[in-house]
Design an enzyme around this catalytic site. Sequence first.
Site, PDB file in Angstrom:
ATOM      1  N   GLN A 186       0.770  -1.312  -0.118  1.00  0.00           N
ATOM      2  CA  GLN A 186      -0.099   0.092   0.147  1.00  0.00           C
ATOM      3  C   GLN A 186       1.102   1.299  -0.102  1.00  0.00           C
ATOM      4  OE1 GLN A 186      -3.483  -0.215   1.074  1.00  0.00           O
ATOM      5  NE2 GLN A 186      -3.872   1.802   0.145  1.00  0.00           N
ATOM      6  N   PHE A 187       1.333   1.695  -1.176  1.00  0.00           N
ATOM      7  CA  PHE A 187       1.997   2.899  -1.215  1.00  0.00           C
ATOM      8  C   PHE A 187       1.524   4.257  -0.691  1.00  0.00           C
ATOM      9  CE2 PHE A 187       0.079   3.299  -5.266  1.00  0.00           C
ATOM     10  CZ  PHE A 187       0.046   4.873  -5.391  1.00  0.00           C
ATOM     11  N   THR A 188       0.228   4.064  -0.797  1.00  0.00           N
ATOM     12  CA  THR A 188      -0.648   5.405  -0.479  1.00  0.00           C
ATOM     13  C   THR A 188      -0.425   5.627   1.115  1.00  0.00           C
ATOM     14  OG1 THR A 188      -2.755   4.111  -0.213  1.00  0.00           O
ATOM     15  CG2 THR A 188      -2.281   5.232  -2.482  1.00  0.00           C
TER      16      THR A 188
END
Length: 152
Positions: free
Chosen positions: A78-80
Amino acid sequence: MRAVVQKVKYSSVTVDNEIIGKIDNGFMILLGVTHEDTLKEVEWLSKKIKDLRIFEDQDGKMNLSLEDVKGEVLIISQFTLYGNCIKGRRPSFTDAAKPDHAENLYNKFIEKFQSFGIKTQTGKFGADMKVELLNDGPVTMIIDTKDVGALK
């Protein structure tokens, strides 16, 4: 490295209308990686999550770990989690690691849970994923390795 750990009754992840990972009682972990993260963060964070005592014992107290309850994990990249929303209306993701670095550490994180003997399911790095879960409690923990000065 940043993780959002949700205690769940079940969780699944779907890619292209196909369930690729599914667990029952355990943790659904959203994992974000930043540029300076290394194997040291993987080691510390995986052990910290494995040893978290947030499952209820016979007295209703949060006193049991994932291993104590024979729990499972679903790990989703989950890069966000490194989205910065301070300025403007569109988040900046410059704090998120480049994909090759992030995917390598994501895979190492998965390998750590497998080495613990914990049933481990995953999403697909970089894919458009649909995640379903039933949060138990709800109990949600946010753990960030930057908060641990000894790692740097």
